[in-house]
Design a protein around this motif. Structure first.
Motif, PDB file in Angstrom:
ATOM      1  N   LEU A 168      29.397  38.399  52.225  1.00 58.10           N
ATOM      2  CA  LEU A 168      29.378  39.511  53.171  1.00 58.10           C
ATOM      3  C   LEU A 168      30.786  39.717  53.685  1.00 58.10           C
ATOM      4  O   LEU A 168      31.547  38.760  53.810  1.00 58.10           O
ATOM      5  CB  LEU A 168      28.483  39.195  54.381  1.00 58.10           C
ATOM      6  CG  LEU A 168      26.980  39.356  54.289  1.00 58.10           C
ATOM      7  CD1 LEU A 168      26.372  38.995  55.634  1.00 58.10           C
ATOM      8  CD2 LEU A 168      26.605  40.760  53.899  1.00 58.10           C
ATOM      9  N   ASP A 221      30.737  43.358  58.421  1.00 55.99           N
ATOM     10  CA  ASP A 221      29.298  43.530  58.212  1.00 55.99           C
ATOM     11  C   ASP A 221      28.512  42.369  58.809  1.00 55.99           C
ATOM     12  O   ASP A 221      27.417  42.563  59.361  1.00 55.99           O
ATOM     13  CB  ASP A 221      28.988  43.657  56.717  1.00 55.99           C
ATOM     14  CG  ASP A 221      29.222  45.055  56.180  1.00 55.99           C
ATOM     15  OD1 ASP A 221      29.290  45.998  57.008  1.00 55.99           O
ATOM     16  OD2 ASP A 221      29.319  45.222  54.958  1.00 55.99           O
ATOM     17  N   TYR A 226      26.780  43.213  49.520  1.00 55.44           N
ATOM     18  CA  TYR A 226      27.006  41.784  49.328  1.00 55.44           C
ATOM     19  C   TYR A 226      27.250  41.507  47.862  1.00 55.44           C
ATOM     20  O   TYR A 226      26.889  42.283  46.979  1.00 55.44           O
ATOM     21  CB  TYR A 226      25.836  40.957  49.857  1.00 55.44           C
ATOM     22  CG  TYR A 226      24.510  41.195  49.169  1.00 55.44           C
ATOM     23  CD1 TYR A 226      23.732  42.312  49.494  1.00 55.44           C
ATOM     24  CD2 TYR A 226      24.022  40.324  48.204  1.00 55.44           C
ATOM     25  CE1 TYR A 226      22.521  42.543  48.878  1.00 55.44           C
ATOM     26  CE2 TYR A 226      22.801  40.546  47.591  1.00 55.44           C
ATOM     27  CZ  TYR A 226      22.056  41.656  47.926  1.00 55.44           C
ATOM     28  OH  TYR A 226      20.855  41.880  47.311  1.00 55.44           O
TER      29      TYR A 226
END
Length: 493
Positions: free
Chosen positions: A103, A107, A214
Protein backbone atom coordinates in the motif's frame (compact mmCIF):
# COMPACT_ATOMS: atom_id res chain seq x y z
CA UNK A 1 4.19 -3.17 13.68
CA UNK A 2 2.16 -1.90 16.63
CA UNK A 3 -1.52 -1.34 16.78
CA UNK A 4 -3.12 0.94 19.32
CA UNK A 5 -0.46 1.98 21.78
CA UNK A 6 -0.08 5.18 23.76
CA UNK A 7 0.32 8.37 21.73
CA UNK A 8 4.00 9.05 20.97
CA UNK A 9 6.05 11.69 22.76
CA UNK A 10 6.38 15.06 21.15
CA UNK A 11 9.64 15.47 19.25
CA UNK A 12 10.27 11.73 19.06
CA UNK A 13 10.97 11.85 15.29
CA UNK A 14 13.06 15.03 15.23
CA UNK A 15 16.38 13.27 14.63
CA UNK A 16 14.96 10.85 12.06
CA UNK A 17 13.31 13.73 10.20
CA UNK A 18 16.53 15.73 10.09
CA UNK A 19 18.67 12.84 8.84
CA UNK A 20 16.58 10.81 6.38
CA UNK A 21 14.85 11.95 3.21
CA UNK A 22 12.65 8.83 3.17
CA UNK A 23 11.30 9.77 6.61
CA UNK A 24 10.54 13.31 5.49
CA UNK A 25 8.72 12.00 2.41
CA UNK A 26 6.57 9.58 4.42
CA UNK A 27 5.65 12.18 7.01
CA UNK A 28 4.71 14.60 4.23
CA UNK A 29 2.41 11.99 2.66
CA UNK A 30 0.70 11.33 6.01
CA UNK A 31 0.25 15.07 6.58
CA UNK A 32 -1.28 15.52 3.14
CA UNK A 33 -3.72 12.66 3.67
CA UNK A 34 -4.63 14.00 7.12
CA UNK A 35 -5.40 17.47 5.78
CA UNK A 36 -7.58 15.99 3.03
CA UNK A 37 -9.65 14.30 5.75
CA UNK A 38 -10.00 17.44 7.86
CA UNK A 39 -7.31 16.52 10.41
CA UNK A 40 -4.33 18.60 11.58
CA UNK A 41 -0.77 17.93 10.49
CA UNK A 42 0.53 14.79 12.11
CA UNK A 43 4.27 15.38 11.86
CA UNK A 44 4.59 18.79 13.49
CA UNK A 45 4.18 17.59 17.08
CA UNK A 46 6.37 14.55 16.46
CA UNK A 47 9.18 16.68 15.02
CA UNK A 48 9.07 19.98 16.84
CA UNK A 49 7.55 19.65 20.28
CA UNK A 50 8.50 18.06 23.54
CA UNK A 51 5.99 16.70 26.00
CA UNK A 52 3.12 14.30 25.53
CA UNK A 53 0.05 14.09 23.38
CA UNK A 54 -2.52 16.86 23.29
CA UNK A 55 -5.23 14.20 22.77
CA UNK A 56 -6.66 15.35 19.47
CA UNK A 57 -8.84 12.28 18.98
CA UNK A 58 -8.40 8.65 17.92
CA UNK A 59 -7.73 9.39 14.23
CA UNK A 60 -4.74 11.56 15.11
CA UNK A 61 -3.51 8.98 17.61
CA UNK A 62 -3.63 6.21 14.99
CA UNK A 63 -1.80 8.33 12.43
CA UNK A 64 0.87 9.34 14.95
CA UNK A 65 1.50 5.68 15.76
CA UNK A 66 1.68 4.96 12.02
CA UNK A 67 4.11 7.85 11.50
CA UNK A 68 6.47 6.57 14.20
CA UNK A 69 6.31 3.00 12.88
CA UNK A 70 6.88 3.83 9.21
CA UNK A 71 9.64 6.34 10.05
CA UNK A 72 11.51 3.73 12.09
CA UNK A 73 11.07 1.25 9.26
CA UNK A 74 12.63 3.68 6.77
CA UNK A 75 15.60 4.27 9.07
CA UNK A 76 16.18 0.54 9.40
CA UNK A 77 16.07 0.11 5.62
CA UNK A 78 18.30 3.14 5.01
CA UNK A 79 20.93 1.72 7.38
CA UNK A 80 21.00 -1.69 5.73
CA UNK A 81 18.50 -3.85 7.62
CA UNK A 82 16.52 -6.16 5.32
CA UNK A 83 13.34 -7.65 6.80
CA UNK A 84 12.70 -11.33 6.33
CA UNK A 85 9.07 -10.57 7.09
CA UNK A 86 6.90 -7.81 8.49
CA UNK A 87 4.23 -8.48 11.07
CA UNK A 88 1.55 -6.12 12.30
CA UNK A 89 -0.83 -6.68 15.16
CA UNK A 90 -4.41 -5.54 14.72
CA UNK A 91 -4.34 -2.14 13.00
CA UNK A 92 -0.57 -2.60 12.90
CA UNK A 93 -1.17 -4.93 9.93
CA UNK A 94 -2.07 -1.82 7.98
CA UNK A 95 1.30 -0.29 8.86
CA UNK A 96 2.95 -3.55 7.82
CA UNK A 97 1.27 -3.46 4.40
CA UNK A 98 2.58 0.06 3.84
CA UNK A 99 6.07 -0.81 5.04
CA UNK A 100 6.18 -3.80 2.69
CA UNK A 101 5.12 -1.66 -0.25
CA UNK A 102 1.74 -3.31 -0.76
CA UNK A 103 0.00 0.00 0.00
CA UNK A 104 1.15 3.57 -0.44
CA UNK A 105 1.77 5.48 2.77
CA UNK A 106 -1.00 7.99 2.10
CA UNK A 107 -3.53 5.26 1.22
CA UNK A 108 -2.69 3.46 4.45
CA UNK A 109 -3.32 6.71 6.35
CA UNK A 110 -6.70 7.17 4.62
CA UNK A 111 -7.73 3.62 5.39
CA UNK A 112 -6.70 3.96 9.04
CA UNK A 113 -8.91 7.03 9.41
CA UNK A 114 -11.81 5.31 7.64
CA UNK A 115 -11.48 2.39 10.07
CA UNK A 116 -11.46 4.71 13.08
CA UNK A 117 -14.54 6.58 11.88
CA UNK A 118 -16.49 3.39 11.23
CA UNK A 119 -15.74 2.26 14.78
CA UNK A 120 -16.70 5.65 16.19
CA UNK A 121 -20.03 5.57 14.31
CA UNK A 122 -20.89 2.20 15.79
CA UNK A 123 -20.20 3.63 19.26
CA UNK A 124 -20.07 0.23 20.89
CA UNK A 125 -20.01 0.14 24.67
CA UNK A 126 -17.30 -2.45 25.03
CA UNK A 127 -14.01 -2.93 26.82
CA UNK A 128 -10.91 -5.08 26.50
CA UNK A 129 -9.39 -6.82 29.49
CA UNK A 130 -5.88 -8.24 29.57
CA UNK A 131 -5.65 -11.34 31.77
CA UNK A 132 -2.46 -13.02 32.93
CA UNK A 133 -3.31 -16.54 31.81
CA UNK A 134 -3.02 -18.63 28.66
CA UNK A 135 -5.60 -18.48 25.88
CA UNK A 136 -7.32 -21.70 26.85
CA UNK A 137 -8.12 -20.51 30.36
CA UNK A 138 -9.04 -17.02 29.16
CA UNK A 139 -11.45 -18.53 26.65
CA UNK A 140 -12.98 -20.67 29.37
CA UNK A 141 -13.32 -17.60 31.57
CA UNK A 142 -15.23 -15.75 28.85
CA UNK A 143 -17.29 -18.87 28.17
CA UNK A 144 -18.60 -18.94 31.73
CA UNK A 145 -20.83 -16.00 30.91
CA UNK A 146 -21.83 -17.39 27.50
CA UNK A 147 -22.50 -14.19 25.57
CA UNK A 148 -21.77 -14.15 21.81
CA UNK A 149 -19.93 -10.81 21.97
CA UNK A 150 -17.72 -11.74 24.94
CA UNK A 151 -14.76 -13.59 23.47
CA UNK A 152 -11.06 -14.32 23.66
CA UNK A 153 -9.76 -11.53 21.41
CA UNK A 154 -5.98 -11.89 21.51
CA UNK A 155 -3.44 -14.54 22.44
CA UNK A 156 -0.28 -12.55 23.12
CA UNK A 157 2.02 -14.80 25.15
CA UNK A 158 1.82 -18.14 26.96
CA UNK A 159 0.60 -16.22 30.02
CA UNK A 160 -1.20 -13.25 28.56
CA UNK A 161 -4.53 -13.06 26.79
CA UNK A 162 -7.09 -10.37 26.07
CA UNK A 163 -10.87 -10.69 26.40
CA UNK A 164 -13.18 -8.30 24.54
CA UNK A 165 -16.84 -7.76 25.21
CA UNK A 166 -19.62 -5.50 26.54
CA UNK A 167 -18.44 -3.43 29.49
CA UNK A 168 -20.90 -4.87 32.07
CA UNK A 169 -19.74 -8.38 31.19
CA UNK A 170 -16.08 -7.38 31.30
CA UNK A 171 -16.70 -6.16 34.84
CA UNK A 172 -18.02 -9.62 35.73
CA UNK A 173 -15.00 -11.29 34.11
CA UNK A 174 -12.72 -8.98 36.06
CA UNK A 175 -14.32 -9.98 39.35
CA UNK A 176 -14.01 -13.68 38.57
CA UNK A 177 -10.37 -13.24 37.56
CA UNK A 178 -9.67 -11.41 40.81
CA UNK A 179 -11.32 -14.20 42.78
CA UNK A 180 -9.13 -16.75 41.02
CA UNK A 181 -5.99 -14.71 41.66
CA UNK A 182 -5.48 -14.02 37.95
CA UNK A 183 -4.00 -10.58 37.33
CA UNK A 184 -6.00 -8.43 34.93
CA UNK A 185 -5.90 -4.95 33.49
CA UNK A 186 -8.37 -2.95 31.40
CA UNK A 187 -6.89 -1.67 28.18
CA UNK A 188 -7.16 2.04 27.54
CA UNK A 189 -8.08 1.93 23.85
CA UNK A 190 -10.40 4.26 21.93
CA UNK A 191 -12.04 1.38 20.05
CA UNK A 192 -12.33 -2.11 21.57
CA UNK A 193 -12.27 -4.67 18.76
CA UNK A 194 -11.73 -8.34 17.87
CA UNK A 195 -15.23 -9.47 18.81
CA UNK A 196 -18.32 -10.39 16.75
CA UNK A 197 -19.86 -7.19 18.13
CA UNK A 198 -17.79 -5.33 15.52
CA UNK A 199 -19.67 -6.84 12.57
CA UNK A 200 -21.60 -3.62 11.97
CA UNK A 201 -18.42 -1.52 11.87
CA UNK A 202 -16.83 -4.10 9.57
CA UNK A 203 -19.71 -3.82 7.08
CA UNK A 204 -19.67 -0.03 7.37
CA UNK A 205 -15.94 0.07 6.64
CA UNK A 206 -16.32 -2.09 3.55
CA UNK A 207 -19.02 0.26 2.26
CA UNK A 208 -17.31 3.58 3.04
CA UNK A 209 -13.53 3.01 2.90
CA UNK A 210 -11.65 4.51 -0.04
CA UNK A 211 -10.62 2.06 -2.73
CA UNK A 212 -6.86 1.72 -2.56
CA UNK A 213 -4.38 0.37 -5.07
CA UNK A 214 -2.11 -2.43 -3.90
CA UNK A 215 0.66 -4.52 -5.29
CA UNK A 216 2.95 -7.44 -4.57
CA UNK A 217 5.22 -5.47 -2.27
CA UNK A 218 8.91 -5.95 -1.50
CA UNK A 219 8.68 -8.15 1.59
CA UNK A 220 6.66 -10.89 3.13
CA UNK A 221 3.82 -9.78 5.43
CA UNK A 222 2.65 -12.22 8.13
CA UNK A 223 -0.89 -11.84 9.46
CA UNK A 224 -1.48 -12.99 13.06
CA UNK A 225 -5.26 -13.09 12.59
CA UNK A 226 -5.26 -14.81 9.18
CA UNK A 227 -2.69 -17.30 10.40
CA UNK A 228 -0.81 -17.03 7.09
CA UNK A 229 1.09 -14.63 4.89
CA UNK A 230 -0.89 -11.92 3.16
CA UNK A 231 -1.35 -12.78 -0.50
CA UNK A 232 -3.49 -11.18 -3.15
CA UNK A 233 -5.89 -9.91 -0.48
CA UNK A 234 -7.93 -6.73 -0.70
CA UNK A 235 -6.54 -4.35 1.96
CA UNK A 236 -10.00 -3.00 2.81
CA UNK A 237 -11.27 -6.54 3.32
CA UNK A 238 -8.25 -7.39 5.48
CA UNK A 239 -8.77 -4.39 7.75
CA UNK A 240 -12.54 -4.89 7.94
CA UNK A 241 -12.43 -8.61 8.67
CA UNK A 242 -9.75 -8.16 11.35
CA UNK A 243 -12.24 -6.18 13.46
CA UNK A 244 -14.14 -9.36 14.34
CA UNK A 245 -11.25 -11.85 14.29
CA UNK A 246 -9.05 -13.26 17.03
CA UNK A 247 -5.39 -12.21 16.90
CA UNK A 248 -2.90 -14.99 17.57
CA UNK A 249 0.38 -13.13 17.82
CA UNK A 250 1.81 -15.88 20.05
CA UNK A 251 1.54 -18.44 17.24
CA UNK A 252 3.02 -16.03 14.69
CA UNK A 253 6.02 -15.27 16.91
CA UNK A 254 6.70 -18.95 17.51
CA UNK A 255 6.35 -19.82 13.82
CA UNK A 256 8.82 -17.12 12.83
CA UNK A 257 11.26 -18.21 15.50
CA UNK A 258 10.99 -21.84 14.40
CA UNK A 259 11.79 -20.69 10.86
CA UNK A 260 15.04 -19.10 12.04
CA UNK A 261 14.19 -15.61 13.28
CA UNK A 262 16.26 -14.80 16.34
CA UNK A 263 16.35 -11.00 16.39
CA UNK A 264 13.18 -8.92 16.64
CA UNK A 265 13.22 -5.16 16.17
CA UNK A 266 10.25 -3.14 17.32
CA UNK A 267 9.47 -0.08 15.26
CA UNK A 268 7.38 1.57 17.92
CA UNK A 269 8.53 3.92 20.62
CA UNK A 270 8.47 1.47 23.52
CA UNK A 271 8.89 -2.28 23.97
CA UNK A 272 5.40 -3.65 23.59
CA UNK A 273 5.45 -6.39 20.98
CA UNK A 274 8.99 -7.31 21.93
CA UNK A 275 7.67 -8.13 25.39
CA UNK A 276 5.35 -10.64 23.74
CA UNK A 277 8.40 -12.06 21.96
CA UNK A 278 10.49 -12.29 25.13
CA UNK A 279 7.68 -14.06 26.95
CA UNK A 280 7.03 -16.47 24.07
CA UNK A 281 10.54 -17.42 22.90
CA UNK A 282 13.05 -16.51 25.62
CA UNK A 283 16.65 -16.07 24.54
CA UNK A 284 16.09 -14.14 21.33
CA UNK A 285 17.46 -10.66 20.84
CA UNK A 286 14.93 -7.82 20.98
CA UNK A 287 15.82 -4.30 19.90
CA UNK A 288 13.71 -1.16 20.31
CA UNK A 289 15.75 1.69 18.79
CA UNK A 290 13.48 4.56 19.82
CA UNK A 291 13.50 3.55 23.49
CA UNK A 292 17.19 4.45 23.79
CA UNK A 293 19.04 7.75 23.86
CA UNK A 294 20.56 7.29 20.36
CA UNK A 295 18.18 5.38 18.06
CA UNK A 296 20.39 5.72 14.98
CA UNK A 297 23.38 4.28 16.82
CA UNK A 298 21.15 1.42 17.97
CA UNK A 299 20.18 0.63 14.39
CA UNK A 300 23.79 0.78 13.20
CA UNK A 301 24.83 -1.50 16.03
CA UNK A 302 22.19 -3.95 14.87
CA UNK A 303 23.53 -3.89 11.32
CA UNK A 304 27.20 -4.25 12.21
CA UNK A 305 26.49 -6.86 14.85
CA UNK A 306 29.39 -5.61 16.95
CA UNK A 307 29.88 -7.15 20.35
CA UNK A 308 31.76 -4.33 22.02
CA UNK A 309 28.91 -3.08 24.18
CA UNK A 310 27.06 -0.23 22.54
CA UNK A 311 23.39 0.38 23.09
CA UNK A 312 22.44 -3.27 23.54
CA UNK A 313 23.53 -3.88 27.08
CA UNK A 314 21.85 -6.74 28.92
CA UNK A 315 19.29 -5.83 31.50
CA UNK A 316 20.42 -5.93 35.12
CA UNK A 317 19.46 -9.06 37.04
CA UNK A 318 16.03 -8.89 38.58
CA UNK A 319 15.87 -8.30 42.31
CA UNK A 320 14.38 -11.15 44.33
CA UNK A 321 10.62 -11.27 44.17
CA UNK A 322 10.08 -9.40 40.92
CA UNK A 323 9.30 -12.64 39.08
CA UNK A 324 10.08 -11.37 35.63
CA UNK A 325 10.97 -13.59 32.71
CA UNK A 326 14.45 -14.48 31.52
CA UNK A 327 16.68 -11.63 30.43
CA UNK A 328 17.20 -11.18 26.70
CA UNK A 329 20.58 -12.28 25.44
CA UNK A 330 22.03 -9.45 23.39
CA UNK A 331 25.34 -10.79 22.14
CA UNK A 332 25.42 -10.85 18.35
CA UNK A 333 27.43 -12.65 15.73
CA UNK A 334 29.67 -10.40 13.69
CA UNK A 335 28.56 -9.67 10.15
CA UNK A 336 29.67 -7.29 7.45
CA UNK A 337 26.74 -7.69 5.06
CA UNK A 338 23.35 -6.06 5.67
CA UNK A 339 21.43 -7.92 8.35
CA UNK A 340 18.29 -9.74 7.20
CA UNK A 341 15.51 -8.90 9.59
CA UNK A 342 12.03 -10.03 10.34
CA UNK A 343 9.56 -7.35 11.15
CA UNK A 344 7.31 -8.64 13.87
CA UNK A 345 4.02 -7.49 15.16
CA UNK A 346 2.97 -4.44 16.97
CA UNK A 347 0.46 -4.28 19.77
CA UNK A 348 -3.10 -4.58 18.77
CA UNK A 349 -5.71 -2.07 18.77
CA UNK A 350 -6.75 -2.72 22.18
CA UNK A 351 -4.18 -5.27 23.10
CA UNK A 352 -1.80 -4.54 25.83
CA UNK A 353 0.58 -6.99 27.31
CA UNK A 354 -0.53 -8.60 30.45
CA UNK A 355 2.93 -9.45 31.39
CA UNK A 356 3.08 -5.82 30.54
CA UNK A 357 -0.38 -4.41 30.18
CA UNK A 358 0.93 -1.68 28.07
CA UNK A 359 -1.22 1.26 27.38
CA UNK A 360 -3.30 0.78 24.55
CA UNK A 361 -2.09 -1.60 23.84
CA UNK A 362 -2.57 -3.48 22.97
CA UNK A 363 -0.97 -3.10 19.29
CA UNK A 364 5.39 -0.44 16.66
CA UNK A 365 6.96 -2.33 14.22
CA UNK A 366 9.34 -5.11 15.04
CA UNK A 367 12.03 -6.79 12.98
CA UNK A 368 13.37 -10.25 13.64
CA UNK A 369 16.84 -10.91 12.33
CA UNK A 370 17.79 -14.41 11.27
CA UNK A 371 21.37 -15.56 11.64
CA UNK A 372 23.04 -18.76 10.44
CA UNK A 373 23.79 -21.16 13.26
CA UNK A 374 27.47 -21.53 14.16
CA UNK A 375 29.16 -24.74 13.06
CA UNK A 376 29.66 -26.08 16.55
CA UNK A 377 27.54 -24.12 18.92
CA UNK A 378 27.81 -24.88 22.59
CA UNK A 379 24.37 -24.97 24.13
CA UNK A 380 23.79 -22.17 26.58
CA UNK A 381 22.77 -22.92 30.11
CA UNK A 382 18.99 -22.89 30.40
CA UNK A 383 17.39 -19.81 31.82
CA UNK A 384 15.57 -20.09 35.09
CA UNK A 385 11.83 -20.38 34.42
CA UNK A 386 9.76 -17.31 35.00
CA UNK A 387 7.24 -17.40 37.78
CA UNK A 388 3.63 -17.80 36.59
CA UNK A 389 1.98 -14.53 35.68
CA UNK A 390 -1.03 -15.58 37.64
CA UNK A 391 0.89 -15.71 40.91
CA UNK A 392 -0.76 -13.21 43.24
CA UNK A 393 1.38 -10.29 44.24
CA UNK A 394 2.48 -10.42 47.84
CA UNK A 395 0.89 -7.65 49.88
CA UNK A 396 3.01 -4.65 50.66
CA UNK A 397 2.77 -3.24 54.14
CA UNK A 398 1.03 0.15 54.13
CA UNK A 399 3.14 3.20 54.80
CA UNK A 400 2.02 5.49 57.56
CA UNK A 401 0.95 8.88 56.20
CA UNK A 402 3.01 11.92 57.12
CA UNK A 403 1.65 14.32 59.65
CA UNK A 404 1.38 17.07 57.05
CA UNK A 405 -1.70 17.08 54.87
CA UNK A 406 0.26 18.56 51.97
CA UNK A 407 1.54 16.30 49.23
CA UNK A 408 4.44 18.09 47.60
CA UNK A 409 6.61 16.30 45.04
CA UNK A 410 9.48 15.42 47.38
CA UNK A 411 7.12 14.02 50.03
CA UNK A 412 5.29 11.91 47.48
CA UNK A 413 8.54 10.67 45.94
CA UNK A 414 9.84 9.60 49.35
CA UNK A 415 6.61 7.69 50.00
CA UNK A 416 6.83 5.97 46.63
CA UNK A 417 10.46 5.00 47.15
CA UNK A 418 9.52 3.33 50.43
CA UNK A 419 6.52 1.52 48.96
CA UNK A 420 8.32 0.31 45.82
CA UNK A 421 11.53 -0.44 47.71
CA UNK A 422 9.68 -2.69 50.17
CA UNK A 423 8.11 -4.59 47.30
CA UNK A 424 11.27 -4.92 45.18
CA UNK A 425 13.67 -5.60 48.01
CA UNK A 426 15.71 -2.50 47.17
CA UNK A 427 16.94 0.12 49.62
CA UNK A 428 14.70 3.12 48.85
CA UNK A 429 17.63 5.46 48.28
CA UNK A 430 18.82 3.26 45.38
CA UNK A 431 15.59 3.79 43.44
CA UNK A 432 16.29 6.65 41.06
CA UNK A 433 13.32 8.79 40.18
CA UNK A 434 14.05 8.36 36.46
CA UNK A 435 14.86 4.63 36.50
CA UNK A 436 12.52 2.71 34.19
CA UNK A 437 10.51 0.39 36.41
CA UNK A 438 10.38 -2.30 33.76
CA UNK A 439 13.27 -1.51 31.43
CA UNK A 440 15.87 -1.00 34.18
CA UNK A 441 14.44 -2.55 37.35
CA UNK A 442 12.68 -5.52 35.76
CA UNK A 443 9.25 -4.89 37.30
CA UNK A 444 6.87 -6.49 34.82
CA UNK A 445 3.69 -4.60 34.14
CA UNK A 446 1.19 -6.70 36.04
CA UNK A 447 3.22 -6.10 39.17
CA UNK A 448 3.21 -2.41 38.29
CA UNK A 449 -0.59 -2.57 38.06
CA UNK A 450 -0.76 -4.02 41.56
CA UNK A 451 1.61 -1.36 42.88
CA UNK A 452 -0.34 1.42 41.18
CA UNK A 453 -3.43 0.10 42.94
CA UNK A 454 -1.67 0.55 46.26
CA UNK A 455 -0.51 4.01 45.26
CA UNK A 456 -4.11 4.86 44.33
CA UNK A 457 -5.32 3.75 47.76
CA UNK A 458 -2.44 5.44 49.54
CA UNK A 459 -3.14 8.85 48.06
CA UNK A 460 -6.90 8.60 47.57
CA UNK A 461 -6.74 8.67 43.75
CA UNK A 462 -8.93 5.82 42.49
CA UNK A 463 -8.37 6.72 38.84
CA UNK A 464 -4.58 6.36 39.01
CA UNK A 465 -4.61 2.59 38.49
CA UNK A 466 -6.25 3.07 35.10
CA UNK A 467 -3.59 5.50 33.86
CA UNK A 468 -1.92 3.08 31.45
CA UNK A 469 0.68 5.66 30.37
CA UNK A 470 2.33 5.16 33.77
CA UNK A 471 2.98 1.55 32.78
CA UNK A 472 4.42 2.19 29.34
CA UNK A 473 7.26 4.38 30.51
CA UNK A 474 6.83 3.99 34.23
CA UNK A 475 9.21 5.88 36.48
CA UNK A 476 8.84 7.10 40.04
CA UNK A 477 9.08 10.67 38.74
CA UNK A 478 6.07 10.25 36.42
CA UNK A 479 4.05 8.53 39.12
CA UNK A 480 4.93 11.18 41.72
CA UNK A 481 4.03 13.99 39.32
CA UNK A 482 0.70 12.30 38.57
CA UNK A 483 -0.03 11.96 42.28
CA UNK A 484 0.78 15.62 42.98
CA UNK A 485 -1.35 16.75 40.05
CA UNK A 486 -4.21 14.44 41.04
CA UNK A 487 -4.17 15.64 44.65
CA UNK A 488 -4.14 19.26 43.50
CA UNK A 489 -7.11 18.68 41.20
CA UNK A 490 -8.98 16.88 43.95
CA UNK A 491 -8.34 19.74 46.37
CA UNK A 492 -9.62 22.28 43.82
CA UNK A 493 -12.95 20.51 43.39
Amino acid sequence: MPGTVAAPRGGVLRDFHNRYESVRESLSLIDTAAREMGLPDISSRLIEHDGTTDRRGPEVQYLEIFAVSIATHHVLIAEGVRPVAIVGQSIGELWALAAAGRLSVDDAARLAVARSRALTRQNWGGKMLAVGVDGRRAESLAGLINHPDLVLACENTPRQSVISGPEPLIEQVERVADALGWPSFRLDVPHPTHTPAMAQASRDLRATAPRVAYGAGRWRVCSPWLGRDVGDDDPVGLVADALTARVRILRTIRDLHAAGADVFVECGEWPVVTKFVEASVPGVRCVVPLSGSDPVAAVRELVTGSTDGGPFLPRPPAPPGTERGPAVRVSAATASAPVPALLTAAPLSGTTNVSAPAPAPAPSMSYVVTRPAPAAATPAAPEAPAAPASTPVAPVAPVAPPASAEWDYETVLAELRTLYGDFLGYPPDLLGEDDGLESELGVESLKQVALLGRVSERFGLPGLRANSSLLTVGTLRRIAESVVQGRAEAAAR
